[in-house]
Design an enzyme around this catalytic site. Structure first.
Site, PDB file in Angstrom:
ATOM      1  N   GLU A   1      23.218  29.448  50.510  1.00  0.00           N
ATOM      2  CA  GLU A   1      24.129  28.316  50.331  1.00  0.00           C
ATOM      3  C   GLU A   1      25.232  28.314  51.371  1.00  0.00           C
ATOM      4  O   GLU A   1      25.679  29.366  51.821  1.00  0.00           O
ATOM      5  CB  GLU A   1      24.802  28.407  48.970  1.00  0.00           C
ATOM      6  CG  GLU A   1      23.995  27.829  47.851  1.00  0.00           C
ATOM      7  CD  GLU A   1      24.795  27.763  46.571  1.00  0.00           C
ATOM      8  OE1 GLU A   1      24.210  27.381  45.555  1.00  0.00           O
ATOM      9  OE2 GLU A   1      25.990  28.095  46.577  1.00  0.00           O
TER      10      GLU A   1
ATOM     11  N   CYS B   1      32.212  27.763  54.443  1.00  0.00           N
ATOM     12  CA  CYS B   1      31.981  29.095  53.880  1.00  0.00           C
ATOM     13  C   CYS B   1      30.510  29.433  54.066  1.00  0.00           C
ATOM     14  O   CYS B   1      29.634  28.744  53.551  1.00  0.00           O
ATOM     15  CB  CYS B   1      32.356  29.055  52.400  1.00  0.00           C
ATOM     16  SG  CYS B   1      32.152  30.629  51.578  1.00  0.00           S
TER      17      CYS B   1
ATOM     18  N   CYS C   1      22.957  41.016  48.178  1.00  0.00           N
ATOM     19  CA  CYS C   1      23.969  41.958  48.657  1.00  0.00           C
ATOM     20  C   CYS C   1      23.689  43.330  48.069  1.00  0.00           C
ATOM     21  O   CYS C   1      23.208  43.451  46.950  1.00  0.00           O
ATOM     22  CB  CYS C   1      25.363  41.488  48.231  1.00  0.00           C
ATOM     23  SG  CYS C   1      26.696  42.460  48.976  1.00  0.00           S
TER      24      CYS C   1
ATOM     25  N   CYS D   1      29.149  45.046  43.567  1.00  0.00           N
ATOM     26  CA  CYS D   1      30.469  44.863  42.942  1.00  0.00           C
ATOM     27  C   CYS D   1      30.255  44.343  41.516  1.00  0.00           C
ATOM     28  O   CYS D   1      29.454  43.442  41.284  1.00  0.00           O
ATOM     29  CB  CYS D   1      31.319  43.888  43.758  1.00  0.00           C
ATOM     30  SG  CYS D   1      31.649  44.502  45.427  1.00  0.00           S
TER      31      CYS D   1
ATOM     32  N   CYS E   1      30.628  40.485  40.546  1.00  0.00           N
ATOM     33  CA  CYS E   1      30.021  39.525  41.474  1.00  0.00           C
ATOM     34  C   CYS E   1      28.557  39.303  41.115  1.00  0.00           C
ATOM     35  O   CYS E   1      27.793  40.259  40.998  1.00  0.00           O
ATOM     36  CB  CYS E   1      30.136  40.062  42.904  1.00  0.00           C
ATOM     37  SG  CYS E   1      29.319  39.015  44.107  1.00  0.00           S
TER      38      CYS E   1
ATOM     39  N   SER F   1      35.086  38.484  55.864  1.00  0.00           N
ATOM     40  CA  SER F   1      35.562  39.085  54.611  1.00  0.00           C
ATOM     41  C   SER F   1      34.713  40.317  54.308  1.00  0.00           C
ATOM     42  O   SER F   1      33.488  40.252  54.326  1.00  0.00           O
ATOM     43  CB  SER F   1      35.422  38.051  53.489  1.00  0.00           C
ATOM     44  OG  SER F   1      35.815  38.605  52.264  1.00  0.00           O
TER      45      SER F   1
ATOM     46  N   SER G   1      38.491  42.604  50.625  1.00  0.00           N
ATOM     47  CA  SER G   1      38.348  42.379  49.190  1.00  0.00           C
ATOM     48  C   SER G   1      38.839  43.629  48.481  1.00  0.00           C
ATOM     49  O   SER G   1      38.080  44.561  48.240  1.00  0.00           O
ATOM     50  CB  SER G   1      36.878  42.108  48.859  1.00  0.00           C
ATOM     51  OG  SER G   1      36.491  40.908  49.470  1.00  0.00           O
TER      52      SER G   1
ATOM     53  N   CYS H   1      30.199  28.877  42.462  1.00  0.00           N
ATOM     54  CA  CYS H   1      29.554  30.059  41.892  1.00  0.00           C
ATOM     55  C   CYS H   1      28.090  30.209  42.265  1.00  0.00           C
ATOM     56  O   CYS H   1      27.407  31.073  41.738  1.00  0.00           O
ATOM     57  CB  CYS H   1      29.692  30.050  40.379  1.00  0.00           C
ATOM     58  SG  CYS H   1      29.000  28.584  39.656  1.00  0.00           S
TER      59      CYS H   1
HETATM   60  N1  SAH Z   1      31.041  40.951  50.821  1.00  0.00           N
HETATM   61  C1  SAH Z   1      32.203  40.283  51.298  1.00  0.00           C
HETATM   62  C2  SAH Z   1      32.118  38.760  51.230  1.00  0.00           C
HETATM   63  C3  SAH Z   1      31.592  38.224  49.960  1.00  0.00           C
HETATM   64  S1  SAH Z   1      32.315  37.295  48.756  1.00  0.00           S
HETATM   65  C4  SAH Z   1      33.413  40.769  50.560  1.00  0.00           C
HETATM   66  O1  SAH Z   1      33.275  41.553  49.626  1.00  0.00           O
HETATM   67  O2  SAH Z   1      34.521  40.425  50.939  1.00  0.00           O
HETATM   68  C5  SAH Z   1      33.843  36.659  49.122  1.00  0.00           C
HETATM   69  C6  SAH Z   1      34.899  36.970  48.049  1.00  0.00           C
HETATM   70  O3  SAH Z   1      34.542  36.503  46.730  1.00  0.00           O
HETATM   71  C7  SAH Z   1      35.147  38.465  47.906  1.00  0.00           C
HETATM   72  O4  SAH Z   1      36.538  38.722  47.895  1.00  0.00           O
HETATM   73  C8  SAH Z   1      34.554  38.761  46.553  1.00  0.00           C
HETATM   74  O5  SAH Z   1      35.104  39.922  46.005  1.00  0.00           O
HETATM   75  C9  SAH Z   1      34.881  37.511  45.789  1.00  0.00           C
HETATM   76  N2  SAH Z   1      34.134  37.335  44.534  1.00  0.00           N
HETATM   77  C10 SAH Z   1      32.929  37.853  44.225  1.00  0.00           C
HETATM   78  N3  SAH Z   1      32.575  37.504  42.961  1.00  0.00           N
HETATM   79  C11 SAH Z   1      33.568  36.760  42.471  1.00  0.00           C
HETATM   80  C12 SAH Z   1      33.771  36.094  41.234  1.00  0.00           C
HETATM   81  N4  SAH Z   1      32.862  36.130  40.256  1.00  0.00           N
HETATM   82  N5  SAH Z   1      34.915  35.404  41.073  1.00  0.00           N
HETATM   83  C13 SAH Z   1      35.824  35.334  42.075  1.00  0.00           C
HETATM   84  N6  SAH Z   1      35.671  35.926  43.269  1.00  0.00           N
HETATM   85  C14 SAH Z   1      34.566  36.638  43.475  1.00  0.00           C
END
Ligand code: SAH
Length: 375
Positions: free
Chosen positions: A101, A114, A121, A125, A128, A206, A228, A349
């Site tokens: 996406e 974006c 991934c 996390c 996520c 990021s 992050s 999302c």
């Molecule tokens: N892997 C990279 C980029 C991916 S996502 C990173 O970790 O930075 C971009 C941002 O969205 C990151 O800060 C991630 O932690 C955040 N993110 C992931 N899942 C999320 C969620 N469910 N709600 C809000 N932010 C989220």
């Protein structure tokens, strides 16, 4: 037994994914002058041309030669959706059937794209949903650039003001610093004056904190970095961002200082902090954050948690988010609360890729990739 003679067609080079250096090498290898590189890059990235025959300052014979050995092949757009708030989302299909996406988020003078860097991934996390999907593979430079190329073309077609990409953020699916080579080459093309010509302040990588790649990045290109962070102690961060076990906070903060030493004194590191109710959103957490970031020039982005099924977390209340912000601001830290955008098209999302993937791979357990698609 008869053996069929197989002729394997040599694969054509996809020029969409070549940075200037590679494009120059490509042209010199076929006996052309290096300046052809900037000419052709302009056609591809600024004029959105994918047909060599349209390149009017390239001779007919070179056009033909290029058509024989090269191609300009973006990914197909599978789904294209426009939100009532102007956010536009595309699902692009890779040749192996996977989908990614890309989201365009307009905001006042800014138009942020974006983009994704990987399919799935590997970082796992806990908050996520991309993590639930596991890791499939890295995107090639051409696949990363396809997102920008298609978005530019389709936004141009809208023919209305404010639909220009001014910023690109690697905040879609994947960990960009674990696809270092292709991400860095994509950045070259984003910054190149003969391609997208974006300012280095307007391209953001990021990362969850892959320290060695942060160090390499600072030597190689000058771009914005977003960390992050999400937690201020190793116990909690090990749980939320497991790569922390390998690269703990003390080392990460030291790497942030090293990174910032390489950048201009006016630049700021972006800190992303997802607000999880009762987990990391108290006044004590805000104090710890202030302490941890002491001496670093930062801009803090508080991200309201974007819930998904069985995540086990909930979004902090508005009050909690604002109290947290106030505390940081009182300590003199620039802190913004990220607006969630494009909710009516699931741009926040990654639900749409989930739905598409659901149809084709029903037997899979997790099919709900999440994207950090916020403004
Ligand atoms: N892997 C990279 C980029 C991916 S996502 C990173 O970790 O930075 C971009 C941002 O969205 C990151 O800060 C991630 O932690 C955040 N993110 C992931 N899942 C999320 C969620 N469910 N709600 C809000 N932010 C989220």
């Amino acid at each position: 037994m008869s053996t069929a003679i197989q002729f394997k067609q040599p694969e054509k080079t996809n020029l969409l994914g070549l940075n200037r250096q590679e494009m120059e090498a490509f042209f010199t290898a076929i006996g052309e002058k290096a300046f052809r590189a900037s000419q052709v890059m302009k056609w591809i990235h600024q004029l959105n041309v994918s047909d060599f025959a349209a390149m009017s300052n390239v001779s007919k014979s070179l056009q033909q030669q290029l058509a024989d050995i090269a191609i300009i092949q973006p990914l197909d757009v599978m789904v294209d959706q426009l939100s009532s708030d102007g956010t536009r989302k595309w699902v692009l299909r890779l040749t192996d059937g996977n989908c990614i996406e890309t989201v365009f988020i307009p905001d006042d003078e800014r138009g942020t794209l974006c983009i994704s860097s990987q399919v799935g991934c590997a970082l796992d996390c806990s908050f996520c949903s991309t993590a639930r999907q596991g890791f499939s593979r890295n995107l090639s430079t051409a696949e990363i650039l396809s997102q920008v190329w298609q978005a530019t073309r389709l936004l141009n077609e809208e023919k209305r003001p404010g639909r220009v990409i001014t910023n690109v953020v690697f905040m879609g699916m994947g960990e960009p610093l674990l696809n270092y080579d292709n991400v860095v080459k994509s950045i070259d093309i984003l910054l190149d004056d003969f391609a997208y010509g974006l300012s280095k302040r307007r391209v953001t990588v990021s990362t969850a904190g892959v320290i060695p790649a942060m160090d390499r990045l600072s030597e190689r290109v000058d771009v914005q970095l977003a960390i992050s962070l999400h937690a201020t102690d190793d116990v909690l961060r090990d749980e939320l961002v497991p790569v922390n076990k390998k690269y703990p906070l003390k080392d990460l903060v030291a790497a942030c200082h090293r990174f910032m030493e390489k950048r201009s004194p006016r630049s700021r590191l972006t800190i992303e902090y997802v607000m999880l109710a009762g987990v990391n959103d108290t006044a004590q957490h805000a104090d710890a954050l202030i302490q941890l970031l002491d001496g670093l020039s930062v801009m803090i982005n508080l991200i309201p948690f974007n819930p998904f099924e069985n995540s086990g977390y909930s979004t902090s209340s508005n009050n909690a988010v604002h109290r947290f912000q106030d505390k940081l601001m009182q300590a003199g830290m620039i802190t913004v609360i990220r607006k969630t955008r494009g909710e009516d098209i699931d741009a926040a999302c990654g639900q749409l890729v989930g739905k598409v993937a659901d149809k084709s791979r029903r037997q899979q357990k997790f099919i709900n990739p999440r994207f950090g698609m916020h403004s």
